[in-house]
Design an enzyme around this catalytic site. Sequence first.
Site, PDB file in Angstrom:
ATOM      1  N   THR A 145       0.701  -1.190  -0.138  1.00  0.00           N
ATOM      2  CA  THR A 145       0.121   0.043   0.033  1.00  0.00           C
ATOM      3  C   THR A 145       0.896   1.222  -0.096  1.00  0.00           C
ATOM      4  O   THR A 145       0.495   2.157  -0.837  1.00  0.00           O
ATOM      5  CB  THR A 145      -0.860  -0.025   1.378  1.00  0.00           C
ATOM      6  OG1 THR A 145      -1.693  -1.079   1.221  1.00  0.00           O
ATOM      7  CG2 THR A 145      -1.814   1.272   1.147  1.00  0.00           C
ATOM      8  N   ARG A 176      -0.032 -13.527   8.705  1.00  0.00           N
ATOM      9  CA  ARG A 176      -0.628 -12.645   9.754  1.00  0.00           C
ATOM     10  C   ARG A 176       0.309 -12.240  10.835  1.00  0.00           C
ATOM     11  O   ARG A 176       0.117 -11.477  11.565  1.00  0.00           O
ATOM     12  CB  ARG A 176      -1.937 -12.956  10.049  1.00  0.00           C
ATOM     13  CG  ARG A 176      -2.999 -13.039   8.966  1.00  0.00           C
ATOM     14  CD  ARG A 176      -2.892 -12.281   7.741  1.00  0.00           C
ATOM     15  NE  ARG A 176      -2.099 -12.450   6.897  1.00  0.00           N
ATOM     16  CZ  ARG A 176      -1.643 -11.438   6.068  1.00  0.00           C
ATOM     17  NH1 ARG A 176      -2.027 -10.146   5.938  1.00  0.00           N
ATOM     18  NH2 ARG A 176      -0.672 -11.769   5.075  1.00  0.00           N
TER      19      ARG A 176
END
Length: 590
Positions: free
Chosen positions: A36, A543
Amino acid sequence: MSKIGAKDNLNPNQKEAVEYSGGPLLIAAGAGSGKTKTLTNRLAWLIKNGAPPANIIAITFTNKAAKEMAERISVPSETFIGTFHSLGARILKKEAKFAKRAPSFTIFDDDDSLSLIKKLMKEMNLSKEKFSPLELERKISQIKNEFLDPAEFDDVTAEVFKNYETALVKNNAFDFDDLIEKVVKIFQKNPEVLKKYQEKFKFILVDEYQDINTSQYQLIKLLAEEHKNLSVVGDDQQAIYSFRGADFRNFLNFENDWPGAKIIKLEQNYRSSGTIINAASGMIKNNKFQTPKTLWTENAEGNLIKVIKAPDPETEAEWIATEISKPRRELPPTAIIYRTNAQSRSIEQALIVAGIPYKIFGGFKFYERKEIKDLLAGLRLAFNSKDSVSKDRLEKNFDKKTAAHLILELPRLSEKLKIIELINFFINNTDYFEYLRKNYKNYPERIENVNELIRFASEFETLDEFLERVALLQSTDSPKNQILDSRFQLPVSLMTIHLAKGLEFDRVFVVGCSEGLLPHQMSYGSLEELEEERRLMYVAMTRAKKELALSFTKLPSRFVYEIPPELTEFVDLGGNETELPDEEEAWIDY
């Protein structure tokens, strides 16, 4: 222009991707590699280096991602940052006449579409018992998203589709799929309209490119084919949404679609420990269909990954609750991740008993789920014929004849039948699994929830004991009633792997790493489906930032065996084994 500043310094590969100016660009971004940040910096760089803000569009998959991107930099209002569907809606506002609509059109959501289909079925004298409205809605969506010919389906589907499209025009409405499909068709049939938008959108950025479906792919290809200023970012190793129509082959075929395209790999992971990165990489390399990446990190090697063998889901969950409750100076952000929602039942139970606060992402707690409430209503009425709340639920959810039969027979049979026999009576007399299939898109998940309730109920001798246990669990399952561990500043997060994508936690427990669950038994039929299950395991593992535990019951997942053994420590909660059983012997014993 940018608000990012020095704290957002770019590594060499990120900088190359941000400043590339030679045409089509694929940024193959590994897990935790700053995807991102890179795409957002590229948007800022384009504006800073003279790209007119009105000529730039940045397309994301969620409004949350769009908001995050917009918040990172100061974006002029002329620049579009949003989802595929919001872009399509914006274009249709100006070009609706080409789809026989006025600009004041309504956008039908899934419920609106389903209501329209049911109305058409009634007009066509189609029985809902013979033809599922939900199944017809799914087929219509598939036709639009994959640009299929309705004639490829059965005659009824083709006829309903034709009438559905006519009705949408009469209603001056588009459904959600139309927001992309109709735009593509307008562009294909009207070159002058396509040309206008090609000249308007000269710089296109796309996030999560591995998740695009056929209609989204066609939209991007048409818009970018003139100027070829297309920058996409994604990770094929995290492509886990084929059930939504996503086709990660669009990612793998980028170089073929765009000859001369630049491929830049982001391989430095900023999230996880070295051990976690090496373990996940060792496992995912077994996938045949992928863009190979070599993830590395400057983070410390960290703890070994715990591989836990448990005799049953209850013991597995209790071990996790015990681990979470161990004294620490600070309790780290923690997630418990699983393949199917049904697995949350035993986990919730263990956390409630231990007084550990928890939050379920994207769904209901186990005993709040509709199908569980239905079955419990039947069992409660069987135990107490005066239970008017349970009686009302049955009358509300089933036809009069079925409800009356249940209300009459369940109390009478409760003294003769065992719990499982009562549940089977309820399921058979309501045709409950078929009821779920006809009324809910996620019916396989709901059926798994029912099966988990059956498994749990089988542990009890009497209906009285079972209902009391469930009632006590529910009564303590709220902050005002539950005695919570005061050390927890944040609740433990519970979620499926699909919902965990994009999130990160200091400590992660992946439960149910067993054959039949992960990989799920429904994936055994094809290599592509098995590889997606391996990608699910990869997403679950990555994660974790610092601590990772993988637990299983019965037969360990094949994916556990693909992790380099030197990166793991094995614990058998049954106390019989000191190391992970040999894979071949485990299968034989199973």
